[in-house]
Design a protein around this motif. Structure first.
Motif, PDB file in Angstrom:
ATOM      1  N   GLU A   1     -77.993  22.030 -15.066  1.00 21.37           N
ATOM      2  CA  GLU A   1     -78.221  22.162 -13.627  1.00 21.37           C
ATOM      3  C   GLU A   1     -79.325  23.160 -13.297  1.00 21.37           C
ATOM      4  OE1 GLU A   1     -74.470  23.378 -12.140  1.00 21.37           O
ATOM      5  OE2 GLU A   1     -73.472  21.437 -12.498  1.00 21.37           O
ATOM      6  N   LYS A   2     -79.550  24.142 -14.150  1.00 23.18           N
ATOM      7  CA  LYS A   2     -80.469  25.232 -13.838  1.00 23.18           C
ATOM      8  C   LYS A   2     -81.905  24.903 -14.236  1.00 23.18           C
ATOM      9  CE  LYS A   2     -77.031  28.933 -14.317  1.00 23.18           C
ATOM     10  NZ  LYS A   2     -77.156  29.438 -12.931  1.00 23.18           N
ATOM     11  N   THR A   3     -82.846  25.601 -13.574  1.00 23.59           N
ATOM     12  CA  THR A   3     -84.255  25.545 -13.958  1.00 23.59           C
ATOM     13  C   THR A   3     -84.515  26.598 -15.021  1.00 23.59           C
ATOM     14  OG1 THR A   3     -84.913  24.793 -11.756  1.00 23.59           O
ATOM     15  CG2 THR A   3     -86.626  25.763 -13.138  1.00 23.59           C
ATOM     16  N   HIS A   4     -85.260  26.247 -16.049  1.00 24.98           N
ATOM     17  CA  HIS A   4     -85.532  27.149 -17.164  1.00 24.98           C
ATOM     18  C   HIS A   4     -87.012  27.530 -17.186  1.00 24.98           C
ATOM     19  CE1 HIS A   4     -81.552  26.397 -19.026  1.00 24.98           C
ATOM     20  NE2 HIS A   4     -81.684  25.227 -18.426  1.00 24.98           N
TER      21      HIS A   4
ATOM     22  N   GLN B   1     -92.111  26.057 -16.229  1.00 24.69           N
ATOM     23  CA  GLN B   1     -90.710  25.889 -15.853  1.00 24.69           C
ATOM     24  C   GLN B   1     -90.323  24.442 -16.101  1.00 24.69           C
ATOM     25  OE1 GLN B   1     -90.882  27.018 -11.654  1.00 24.69           O
ATOM     26  NE2 GLN B   1     -90.611  24.882 -11.085  1.00 24.69           N
ATOM     27  N   TYR B   2     -89.058  24.221 -16.421  1.00 21.93           N
ATOM     28  CA  TYR B   2     -88.632  22.888 -16.800  1.00 21.93           C
ATOM     29  C   TYR B   2     -87.130  22.749 -16.596  1.00 21.93           C
ATOM     30  CZ  TYR B   2     -87.362  25.470 -21.022  1.00 21.93           C
ATOM     31  OH  TYR B   2     -86.844  26.388 -21.900  1.00 21.93           O
ATOM     32  N   ASN B   3     -86.661  21.508 -16.650  1.00 19.23           N
ATOM     33  CA  ASN B   3     -85.234  21.199 -16.568  1.00 19.23           C
ATOM     34  C   ASN B   3     -84.823  20.443 -17.812  1.00 19.23           C
ATOM     35  OD1 ASN B   3     -86.223  21.008 -13.429  1.00 19.23           O
ATOM     36  ND2 ASN B   3     -84.221  21.951 -13.645  1.00 19.23           N
TER      37      ASN B   3
ATOM     38  N   SER C   1     -82.668  17.758 -20.063  1.00 16.66           N
ATOM     39  CA  SER C   1     -82.060  16.442 -19.927  1.00 16.66           C
ATOM     40  C   SER C   1     -80.883  16.355 -20.882  1.00 16.66           C
ATOM     41  CB  SER C   1     -83.086  15.341 -20.227  1.00 16.66           C
ATOM     42  OG  SER C   1     -83.595  15.495 -21.544  1.00 16.66           O
TER      43      SER C   1
END
Length: 414
Positions: free
Chosen positions: A252-255, A219-221, A223
């Motif tokens: 804004e969401k977590t992927h 999981q990642y965010n 930039s």
């Protein structure tokens, strides 16, 4: 005396017009142009850099041409056009209705450039088109074509849009996404279609389930895109485009995804490198792998269920249970050789307690095409012949006392 003053004024007007508008001996007319015009009408400068192929040439430091249509039409037409170009296709040349240039010879790194810019709005809701393309006739082509450094391309069908190169959007894509099928007719002999299994992979004998179990979910965010960061630091005086609604939500969401480096080691053909140098994953073609893994897991479950049934039976009969003799558990092995052209051997194991056992052969449509009665118990084998069967993939199943023990695939080749 009054008439003389008027006459002098008219002379000054014609004198001024003659300085601004001049017809030359070649029949061409120049407006605000001192050189002999090479086009029929030249405004603001000569057309020497365009040769003599143009009827009208306009040159200006400001906006070169402005056309405005307004008011009630006199011909009661429902199509009100400010500017129309018609290039009649009547030969074997390259025909362009409207062409727009906005380019410099070398990269400047600043400003903006549009070859064609369209704006539309505030008409009937749903019927405002900034750019509209309509493919007519019955020949192959596309209403809108996009290429990278390429003009003349062959469109293989009739499409609303056809693009040669990568397509990237910051918003969502709605509709049905189709990919070329792996059918023999679709590939047209360009590539062989092989069943997906450990046996078809000469470099790795692991099952698809075993391979997928090695993948790592992450999981990642996101930039701020590097392009936007570079733009902010470039000192460009033109304002950056505002971030779209989808872009704002994506930041804004977590992927969630798979570790591309790990996937590249296991299934390298599913990992691509983008123009920016990032690793990208072809998630669409992972769907067949997931389907295959479900099939393999189901076969394992069926096999375990059969083993459990016969272990219970042997325990009730005061015989060896789980962990005992392997002959107490029915089993089906992969045929050898596989693929085969004429004959292949299928090995199996049947406990003495089995009353009836059969080996059934099916095609991929589920139609039973053959049946072998298995009389021997313990470890044994049966030989299958290709006979009149067409080349392709088939299924064979071991059924003992009415229960499916296991199902495997076999391939017949020419």
């Amino acid at each position: 005396m009054k008439k003389s003053v008027t006459l002098i004024g008219v002379c000054f007007v014609f004198s001024g017009l003659q300085a601004q508008i001049k017809m030359y001996s070649n029949g061409n007319v120049g407006i605000q142009s001192s050189a002999v015009p090479e086009a029929a009408l030249v405004v603001g400068g000569n057309a020497s850099n365009k040769g003599t192929g143009y009827k009208t040439y306009i040159r200006s430091n400001n906006h070169a041409l402005y056309v405005r249509r307004e008011g009630v039409p006199t011909n009661n037409s429902t199509w009100l056009i400010a500017n129309e170009g018609n290039n009649w296709v009547d030969g074997g040349q390259f025909y362009i209705g409207i062409k727009g240039y906005s380019i410099y010879g070398s990269p400047l790194g600043r400003g903006r450039a549009w070859g064609v810019f369209g704006e539309a709005g505030n008409s009937t809701s749903g019927y405002n088109y900034a750019v509209h393309g309509n493919l007519r006739g019955n020949q192959r082509g596309a209403a809108i074509v996009g290429t990278l450094d390429n003009v003349d391309i062959n469109v293989p069908g009739r499409y609303v849009g056809y693009f040669m190169g990568d397509i990237r959007t910051t918003g969502n894509i709605y509709g049905t996404v189709l990919t070329p099928s792996a059918s023999r007719s679709a590939l047209m002999g360009r590539s062989a279609v092989m069943p997906l299994s450990a046996e078809s992979d000469a470099t790795n004998s692991m099952s698809v389930v075993e391979k997928l179990s090695q993948l790592t979910a992450v999981q990642y965010n996101l930039s701020e895109p590097q392009a936007a960061q570079a733009f902010a630091a470039s000192g460009d005086t033109v304002a950056a485009a505002p971030r779209s609604v989808t872009d704002a939500q994506a930041l804004e969401k977590t992927h969630y995804g798979l570790d591309a480096e790990v996937l590249k080691e296991i299934y390298p053909d599913l990992v691509y490198e983008s123009q920016e140098g990032d690793l990208c994953i072809n998630y669409t073609e992972m769907i067949p792998l997931l389907v295959q893994s479900v099939s393999e897991l189901r076969a394992q479950v069926v096999s375990l269920q059969g083993a459990q049934t016969y272990n219970v039976r042997t325990r009730n009969g005061n015989e060896t249970g789980i962990g005992g003799n392997a002959l107490d558990v029915p089993a089906l092995e992969q045929n050898d050789p596989n693929p085969f052209t004429q004959t292949t051997v299928v090995r199996y194991t049947l406990p003495e307690s089995v009353k009836s056992a059969f080996l059934y052969i099916y095609d991929l449509n589920g139609t039973q095409i053959d049946q072998k009665t298995l009389q021997d118990r313990g470890k044994s084998s049966v030989t299958l012949e290709a006979g009149s069967l067409a080349p392709g993939m088939y299924l064979y199943a071991l059924v003992a006392d009415g229960k499916v023990i296991d199902t495997k695939r076999m391939i017949i080749t020419k």
